[in-house]
Design an enzyme around this catalytic site. Structure first.
Site, PDB file in Angstrom:
ATOM      1  N   LYS A  72      87.992 -50.649 -61.203  1.00  0.00           N
ATOM      2  CA  LYS A  72      86.574 -50.822 -61.011  1.00  0.00           C
ATOM      3  C   LYS A  72      85.984 -50.284 -59.591  1.00  0.00           C
ATOM      4  O   LYS A  72      86.366 -50.836 -58.669  1.00  0.00           O
ATOM      5  CB  LYS A  72      85.976 -52.453 -60.969  1.00  0.00           C
ATOM      6  CG  LYS A  72      84.454 -52.467 -60.977  1.00  0.00           C
ATOM      7  CD  LYS A  72      83.938 -54.020 -61.094  1.00  0.00           C
ATOM      8  CE  LYS A  72      82.623 -54.203 -61.022  1.00  0.00           C
ATOM      9  NZ  LYS A  72      82.148 -55.116 -60.059  1.00  0.00           N
ATOM     10  N   HIS A 108      82.606 -65.102 -55.860  1.00  0.00           N
ATOM     11  CA  HIS A 108      83.572 -65.199 -57.010  1.00  0.00           C
ATOM     12  C   HIS A 108      84.911 -65.178 -56.809  1.00  0.00           C
ATOM     13  O   HIS A 108      85.257 -64.870 -55.799  1.00  0.00           O
ATOM     14  CB  HIS A 108      83.372 -64.217 -58.065  1.00  0.00           C
ATOM     15  CG  HIS A 108      83.623 -62.913 -57.676  1.00  0.00           C
ATOM     16  ND1 HIS A 108      83.145 -62.142 -56.709  1.00  0.00           N
ATOM     17  CD2 HIS A 108      84.836 -62.042 -57.970  1.00  0.00           C
ATOM     18  CE1 HIS A 108      83.643 -60.748 -56.474  1.00  0.00           C
ATOM     19  NE2 HIS A 108      84.840 -60.905 -57.174  1.00  0.00           N
ATOM     20  N   ASP A 113      88.566 -63.925 -58.676  1.00  0.00           N
ATOM     21  CA  ASP A 113      88.763 -62.688 -59.837  1.00  0.00           C
ATOM     22  C   ASP A 113      89.545 -63.504 -61.058  1.00  0.00           C
ATOM     23  O   ASP A 113      90.383 -64.293 -60.709  1.00  0.00           O
ATOM     24  CB  ASP A 113      89.497 -61.668 -59.357  1.00  0.00           C
ATOM     25  CG  ASP A 113      89.015 -60.555 -58.266  1.00  0.00           C
ATOM     26  OD1 ASP A 113      87.568 -60.633 -58.283  1.00  0.00           O
ATOM     27  OD2 ASP A 113      89.522 -60.043 -57.375  1.00  0.00           O
ATOM     28  N   HIS A 127      85.660 -64.808 -52.764  1.00  0.00           N
ATOM     29  CA  HIS A 127      85.178 -63.598 -51.909  1.00  0.00           C
ATOM     30  C   HIS A 127      83.820 -63.042 -52.514  1.00  0.00           C
ATOM     31  O   HIS A 127      83.302 -63.294 -53.474  1.00  0.00           O
ATOM     32  CB  HIS A 127      86.218 -62.687 -52.017  1.00  0.00           C
ATOM     33  CG  HIS A 127      86.846 -62.037 -53.476  1.00  0.00           C
ATOM     34  ND1 HIS A 127      87.384 -62.739 -54.368  1.00  0.00           N
ATOM     35  CD2 HIS A 127      86.555 -60.966 -53.852  1.00  0.00           C
ATOM     36  CE1 HIS A 127      87.614 -61.960 -55.349  1.00  0.00           C
ATOM     37  NE2 HIS A 127      86.833 -60.997 -55.292  1.00  0.00           N
TER      38      HIS A 127
HETATM   39  O1  LIG Z   1      84.134 -54.475 -52.682  1.00  0.00           O
HETATM   40  C1  LIG Z   1      84.933 -55.229 -52.507  1.00  0.00           C
HETATM   41  O2  LIG Z   1      85.344 -55.184 -51.597  1.00  0.00           O
HETATM   42  C2  LIG Z   1      85.203 -56.431 -53.589  1.00  0.00           C
HETATM   43  C3  LIG Z   1      85.046 -56.190 -54.693  1.00  0.00           C
HETATM   44  C4  LIG Z   1      85.261 -57.168 -55.591  1.00  0.00           C
HETATM   45  O3  LIG Z   1      85.353 -58.264 -55.061  1.00  0.00           O
HETATM   46  C5  LIG Z   1      85.393 -56.998 -57.041  1.00  0.00           C
HETATM   47  O4  LIG Z   1      84.968 -55.868 -57.644  1.00  0.00           O
HETATM   48  O5  LIG Z   1      86.031 -57.904 -58.035  1.00  0.00           O
HETATM   49 FE   LIG Z   2      86.441 -59.654 -56.837  1.00  0.00          FE
END
Ligand SMILES: O=C(O)CCC(=O)C(=O)O
Ligand SMILES: [Fe+2]
Length: 360
Positions: free
Chosen positions: A214, A233, A235, A290
């Site tokens: 992503k 959230h 992951d 995070h």
């Molecule tokens: O942009 C970030 O450093 C974290 C992104 C994130 O937590 C995610 O895509 O699940």
């Molecule tokens: Fe994330």
């Protein structure tokens, strides 16, 4: 390639470039969440404490022992660590970043040719977050999401053909990241006294563990203290690997510290423990909460690679050997698909209470 669809919400990039001085209400976080949101470039919180693990010495016995111990401690106490000397070539990472940035530098109309269509289950492609929480809030980001490994499961027809090297670079990066994922599962297994191959095998093994990429694109935000680029959230993955373009924004939550900003360490890769690994280790490894801050001055881009178990093929359940005497299994068995469903359901029901249960 996906056919052109009308996006359900305007792309955040378009909003950000429209010259607005205040953000629409659906991007304004709840009061309870906003107390400690700040502009990511004007942020007093320090990243001090997030463990940095040097994988450079793995070939010696002493180096291996040290890495196992450091990785175990980081995964237990923080659920997040920064890796240096991780083995993914620096010049490849630079090319990956240039090609991802090159894609997002295209005009929005060109990117729309790759739009996903979440309502019909086509989740790969260019998109923006739909409001799937009861609180209906949106995130200040657009993204590109696609499966990158194993190669035979990747649908190259939906990968960007601009910039010209996007496909070759991203495919090579995925191969390298897959090697790093094995290294991490190996260390994490040894850290719990398991056979070195155990955790990876339980999460799908060589054939079925998937890598999903992503690319998060966070435009400049006129009111960064009201919004979040990505809301709090955990992951759903087993492990997530994060790279970014050097603009700060990522924060992790640590009990006793609160929100801690990830430090900018050159050539490092951030690793998060996700829910799937937390479940099978019966919570010994901690799925880290995070979120992402935004800022007024700089666009931020991050690359998150989620190592996911197959949706149906394995049952995620605490490994019996990790449920010690007198301990209970803290998680009910579930497939990855069921875990996703449960989390989405909780987000819809409880999201209105401001609980951090969104799915990513
Ligand atoms: O942009 C970030 O450093 C974290 C992104 C994130 O937590 C995610 O895509 O699940
Ligand atoms: Fe994330």
């Amino acid at each position: 390639m996906a056919t052109k669809t009308i996006p359900p919400t305007p792309r955040v990039e378009i909003l950000a470039n429209s010259g607005l001085s205040s953000i629409p209400a659906e991007f304004v976080r709840a009061d309870s969440e906003r107390v400690d949101i700040v502009d990511a470039l004007n942020n007093g919180t320090s990243g001090h404490g997030i463990p940095i693990v040097d994988l450079g010495a793995l070939s010696s016995e002493e180096g291996l022992r040290r890495c196992v111990e450091e990785v175990r401690a980081a995964a237990e106490e923080w659920g997040v660590m920064l890796l240096v000397n991780h083995g993914v070539p620096e010049e490849l990472i630079e090319r990956l970043k240039a090609s991802g940035k090159g894609f997002f530098d295209l005009p929005v109309e060109a990117k729309e040719k790759y739009a996903n269509d979440q309502s019909s289950g086509q989740i790969q492609g260019y998109g923006s977050k739909l409001a799937n929480n009861a609180n209906g809030k949106l995130e200040w980001q657009d993204y590109f999401f696609h499966l990158v490994y194993p190669p035979e499961k990747a649908d190259l027809a939906i990968w960007p053909t601009e910039p010209a090297d996007y496909i070759a670079t991203t495919a090579t990066f995925a191969e390298e990241l897959r090697i790093l994922a094995t290294k991490m599962f190996f260390l994490l297994s040894l850290g719990l006294g398991l056979d070195e191959n155990k955790l990876e095998a339980e999460l799908g093994g060589k054939d079925d563990l998937l890598l999903q990429l992503k690319i998060n694109y966070y435009p400049r935000c006129p009111q960064p203290e009201l919004a979040l680029g990505v809301e709090a959230h955990t992951d759903v993955s087993s492990l997530s690997f994060i790279l970014h373009d050097g603009v700060p924004g990522l924060q992790v939550f640590k009990n006793g510290f609160g929100w801690v900003t990830a430090p900018l360490v050159p050539n490092s890769i951030i690793v998060h423990v996700g829910d799937s690994l937390e479940i099978i280790t019966n919570g010994k490894y901690h799925s880290v909460l995070h979120r992402g801050l935004v800022n007024k001055e700089n666009i931020r881009i991050s690359w998150a690679v989620f190592c996911e178990p197959p949706r149906e093929k394995v049952v995620l359940r605490p490994l019996p050997e990790l449920v010690g005497e007198g301990e209970v299994a803290r998680f009910e068995p579930r497939t990855f698909a069921e875990h996703l469903e449960r989390k989405l359901f909780k987000a819809r029901v409880a999201g209105s209470e401001g609980k951090p249960v969104c799915v990513d």
